[in-house]
Design a protein around this motif. Structure first.
Motif, PDB file in Angstrom:
ATOM      1  N   ASP A 169      17.676   5.537   3.111  1.00 34.29           N
ATOM      2  CA  ASP A 169      16.137   4.918   2.804  1.00 34.29           C
ATOM      3  C   ASP A 169      15.256   5.484   3.544  1.00 34.29           C
ATOM      4  O   ASP A 169      15.477   6.245   4.606  1.00 34.29           O
ATOM      5  N   ALA A 170      14.092   5.531   3.292  1.00 30.55           N
ATOM      6  CA  ALA A 170      12.921   6.104   4.079  1.00 30.55           C
ATOM      7  C   ALA A 170      12.690   5.219   5.183  1.00 30.55           C
ATOM      8  O   ALA A 170      12.649   3.769   5.071  1.00 30.55           O
TER       9      ALA A 170
ATOM     10  N   ARG B 119      13.148  10.156   4.729  1.00 30.02           N
ATOM     11  CA  ARG B 119      14.931   9.789   4.470  1.00 30.02           C
ATOM     12  C   ARG B 119      15.794  10.779   4.663  1.00 30.02           C
ATOM     13  O   ARG B 119      16.621  10.900   4.971  1.00 30.02           O
TER      14      ARG B 119
END
Length: 265
Positions: free
Chosen positions: A59-60, A123
């Motif tokens: 995920d970022a 990410r």
């Protein structure tokens, strides 16, 4: 705004929860080895002078620090760090691109410490490594995440040194025999002024989340021209309590904290 040379700590390693890919790897040295806590258990590329690692964080996340420990580059080697929130290869580098940098790794310490100038959302992080003339490139550990800089630097009386695990034996004739072993670095720092916000933030979190069981990155001088020399990747040896001496700064309570860290090999 802290002075740029004030010490910093990075402790939440996003790379450990991610997926690591490499340009190549030996059969028994896969890229996932850079997630192993033992730096000596290395990923090795498949006989190439140029390699890359790409880490998908899942995920970022906020990122401003990328480090590679146990790296076999020397001062002629070139690195490049790129980050993207959307491109799985990391090549788009819309979040960050360091560009090629030569001489970022001092072979005496085998550490690439790359500090981004600001926090980015990423990410995918790609780390390019090139060593002219090398038959292979190795890396032992990767850190990707945030660093936290102290508002006030550590005080006088700090120390750093080495621990030699070699053993010496005296023979009956008085001769000294040495069984050589590895040497690792240590550092001890005391921060006499820590703000309340930092105490309740990262200072407390380092011990709650990492304690003496998970590695941290201690950067004694983020402005150093040799970050490998002035940084240690390792474990805290003691969890000294945070104390509140009779000190106030700008009308707010101030705290003190001592750290002792040993390099992880």
């Amino acid at each position: 705004m802290p002075n740029p040379w004030n010490a910093a700590i990075a402790y939440a390693n996003l790379a450990d929860g991610g997926t690591v890919r490499a340009s190549s790897s030996g059969q028994l040295t896969p890229p996932a080895r850079v997630q192993n806590p033992h730096v000596a258990r290395k990923w090795r590329g498949d006989n190439n002078p140029s390699e890359y690692l790409t880490v998908d964080l899942g995920d970022a996340h906020d990122v401003d620090t990328v480090a590679v420990m146990g790296l076999t580059l020397n001062t002629a080697g070139t690195i490049r760090v790129r980050a993207s929130a959307i491109d799985t290869s990391g090549l788009m580098a819309e979040a960050y691109d360091s560009g090629p940098i030569t001489g970022a790794v001092d072979p005496r310490y085998g550490m690439l410490i790359h500090l981004l100038p600001e926090v980015v959302q990423a990410r995918y992080v790609r780390i390019d490594l090139e060593q002219p003339g090398a038959t292979y490139i190795e890396a032992g550990r990767v850190f990707i995440g945030r660093r936290w800089q102290f508002a006030y630097n550590f005080s006088f009386g700090w120390g750093r040194g080495y621990v030699d695990l070699s053993t010496r034996t005296k023979s009956r004739g008085g001769q000294t025999y040495v069984d050589p072993n590895v040497v690792y670095r240590t550092a001890s720092l005391s921060f006499e002024v820590i703000t309340e916000a930092q105490r309740l933030g990262f200072v407390d979190e380092v011990e709650r989340l990492n304690g003496q069981r998970l590695d941290i990155l201690l950067i004694t001088n983020p402005s150093s021209e040799n970050l490998g020399r002035d940084s240690i990747w390792g474990l805290l040896d003691d969890l000294d309590p945070i104390t509140q001496p009779a000190v106030w700064v700008s009308g707010m309570p101030a705290y003190a904290k001592a750290y002792k860290i040993s390099e992880r090999l």
